[in-house]
Design a protein around this motif. Structure first.
Motif, PDB file in Angstrom:
ATOM      1  N   ALA A 202       0.813  -1.226   0.000  1.00  0.00           N
ATOM      2  CA  ALA A 202       0.000   0.000   0.000  1.00  0.00           C
ATOM      3  C   ALA A 202       0.845   1.275   0.000  1.00  0.00           C
ATOM      4  O   ALA A 202       0.531   2.233  -0.694  1.00  0.00           O
ATOM      5  CB  ALA A 202      -0.950  -0.004   1.195  1.00  0.00           C
ATOM      6  N   ARG A 203       1.952   1.297   0.758  1.00  0.00           N
ATOM      7  CA  ARG A 203       2.714   2.550   0.899  1.00  0.00           C
ATOM      8  C   ARG A 203       3.585   2.851  -0.318  1.00  0.00           C
ATOM      9  O   ARG A 203       4.058   3.966  -0.486  1.00  0.00           O
ATOM     10  CB  ARG A 203       3.605   2.485   2.142  1.00  0.00           C
ATOM     11  CG  ARG A 203       4.642   1.368   2.099  1.00  0.00           C
ATOM     12  CD  ARG A 203       5.695   1.517   3.208  1.00  0.00           C
ATOM     13  NE  ARG A 203       6.579   2.638   2.980  1.00  0.00           N
ATOM     14  CZ  ARG A 203       7.654   2.605   2.179  1.00  0.00           C
ATOM     15  NH1 ARG A 203       7.982   1.507   1.526  1.00  0.00           N
ATOM     16  NH2 ARG A 203       8.414   3.676   2.035  1.00  0.00           N
ATOM     17  N   GLU A 204       3.816   1.864  -1.166  1.00  0.00           N
ATOM     18  CA  GLU A 204       4.763   2.025  -2.270  1.00  0.00           C
ATOM     19  C   GLU A 204       4.127   2.791  -3.437  1.00  0.00           C
ATOM     20  O   GLU A 204       2.972   2.563  -3.788  1.00  0.00           O
ATOM     21  CB  GLU A 204       5.251   0.648  -2.743  1.00  0.00           C
ATOM     22  CG  GLU A 204       6.011  -0.095  -1.640  1.00  0.00           C
ATOM     23  CD  GLU A 204       6.250  -1.575  -1.933  1.00  0.00           C
ATOM     24  OE1 GLU A 204       6.859  -2.232  -1.076  1.00  0.00           O
ATOM     25  OE2 GLU A 204       5.812  -2.055  -2.998  1.00  0.00           O
ATOM     26  N   GLN A 205       4.927   3.686  -4.035  1.00  0.00           N
ATOM     27  CA  GLN A 205       4.470   4.473  -5.184  1.00  0.00           C
ATOM     28  C   GLN A 205       5.011   3.839  -6.470  1.00  0.00           C
ATOM     29  O   GLN A 205       6.019   3.134  -6.447  1.00  0.00           O
ATOM     30  CB  GLN A 205       5.010   5.904  -5.097  1.00  0.00           C
ATOM     31  CG  GLN A 205       4.761   6.607  -3.776  1.00  0.00           C
ATOM     32  CD  GLN A 205       3.383   7.238  -3.725  1.00  0.00           C
ATOM     33  OE1 GLN A 205       2.982   7.929  -4.648  1.00  0.00           O
ATOM     34  NE2 GLN A 205       2.656   6.977  -2.652  1.00  0.00           N
ATOM     35  N   ILE A 206       4.340   4.128  -7.572  1.00  0.00           N
ATOM     36  CA  ILE A 206       4.824   3.674  -8.881  1.00  0.00           C
ATOM     37  C   ILE A 206       4.850   4.864  -9.834  1.00  0.00           C
ATOM     38  O   ILE A 206       3.874   5.612  -9.928  1.00  0.00           O
ATOM     39  CB  ILE A 206       3.904   2.595  -9.492  1.00  0.00           C
ATOM     40  CG1 ILE A 206       3.799   1.370  -8.581  1.00  0.00           C
ATOM     41  CG2 ILE A 206       4.429   2.180 -10.877  1.00  0.00           C
ATOM     42  CD1 ILE A 206       2.772   0.339  -9.078  1.00  0.00           C
TER      43      ILE A 206
END
Ligand SMILES: *Cc1c(COP(=O)(O)O)cnc(C)c1O
Length: 315
Positions: A202-206
């Motif tokens: 959830a916390r990871e950005q792309i």
């Protein structure tokens, strides 16, 4: 089949047609002065090293297509691509390894498109069928596709981008032994991006770098392939690093890519991986990557394409 059902199937020992594969693919640190200047740490997820002939995101996207073909007793894979398509190349290699017959529907005329990619595919036993651009445009039209339908045939969409691609790509997230702040990858059809959205924490950005012009459609395509993407935060597609459009690139881009490869030891080509790395460094220079970020760049493969570019005198 739901994604949950596919996830449950991941444990079955069905990878054989795609072996020998280097899974997990290696994760290599990348060092560059601009990264230091911006306080950003970068690693490269070397999916280009997964397999010598069946590399990168195409290995991951085909994995569950092959499982499906086996499970349904199909003996023939049919798909679509341009004359230098990494996907056609990968599909032919997969067919050879798995004993499945393969057909590639290729955009263009047979005599104008003989090249290293298609020669390899043909050498691995793929039947090539050339269609004009107008017909090729109908590759998602069920009425047009009906002519290729047969009980023994699994029709794989262009690029291997179907809902079956999602779990194969999602698996790469768990191969990285930490949780990066940001994933970066090239995108065209959006299938790989959709899989990464499905797999990310959830916390990871792309940050997806569109390698083609007019990539406004990609977000919709991502949501068609993986509907939960519409309610998943933390991903964006940068549309302004296409450098002229799909498979186009300026001398400046190619020079930058070569200098970057020489400095880091990372092999790149200018259509996907090099263009996306160039895009990442433009974002970095523009101050759009927060200081302190830990970034994982996914090398989606495609190095076979360098031979075709050299043949055409473009490098
Ligand atoms: C096909 C391909 C892509 C694009 O992936 P999509 O899933 O279509 O967005 C990116 N990189 C390489 C090397 C490819 O061959």
């Amino acid at each position: 089949m739901t994604n949950d059902a596919l996830t449950a199937k991941m444990t079955s020992p069905w990878d054989a047609p795609l072996e020998p594969a280097q899974i997990p693919s290696p994760l290599h640190p990348v060092h560059h002065p601009l990264l230091d200047a911006h306080g950003v740490r970068l690693w490269c997820k070397r999916d280009d090293l997964i397999h010598p002939t069946l590399s990168g995101n195409k290995w991951r996207k085909l994995k569950y297509h092959l499982q499906q073909a086996r499970a349904q007793g199909k003996t023939h894979l049919l798909s679509f691509g341009g004359a230098y398509s990494n996907h056609i190349h990968a599909l032919a290699a997969a067919g050879l390894r798995s004993g499945l017959r393969t057909t590639g529907i290729i955009r263009g005329e047979a005599d104008s498109v003989s090249n290293a990619t298609l020669s390899a595919a043909k050498g691995w036993g793929m039947d090539l069928v050339f269609v004009d651009r107008q017909s090729y445009r109908r590759r998602q039209d069920p009425d047009w596709l009906a002519q290729f339908a047969a009980p023994d045939t699994l029709i794989v969409p262009e690029g291997g981008s179907s809902p079956l691609a999602i779990p194969g790509v999602a698996e790469l997230v768990a191969e990285v032994p930490f949780s990066p702040d940001l994933w970066v990858l090239p995108c065209a059809s959006g299938g790989t991006l959709a899989g990464l959205i499905a797999g990310k924490r959830a916390r990871e950005q792309i940050l997806a770098i569109a390698v083609l012009k007019g990539g406004g459609f990609i977000a919709n395509e991502v949501c068609r392939l993986y509907p939960a993407a519409a309610i998943t935060d933390g991903w964006r597609i940068a549309l302004d690093h296409h450098d002229g459009g799909y498979a186009r690139f300026s001398p400046a881009l190619w020079q930058w890519v070569q200098a970057f490869s020489a400095h880091t030891g990372l092999p790149l080509e200018p259509i996907y991986s090099g263009k996306a790395m160039w895009g990442l460094f433009r974002e970095l220079a523009a101050g759009r990557i927060p200081r302190g970020s830990e970034v994982v760049f996914i090398h989606t493969g495609g190095l076979q394409g360098l031979a075709g570019l050299k043949e055409q005198g473009r490098l």
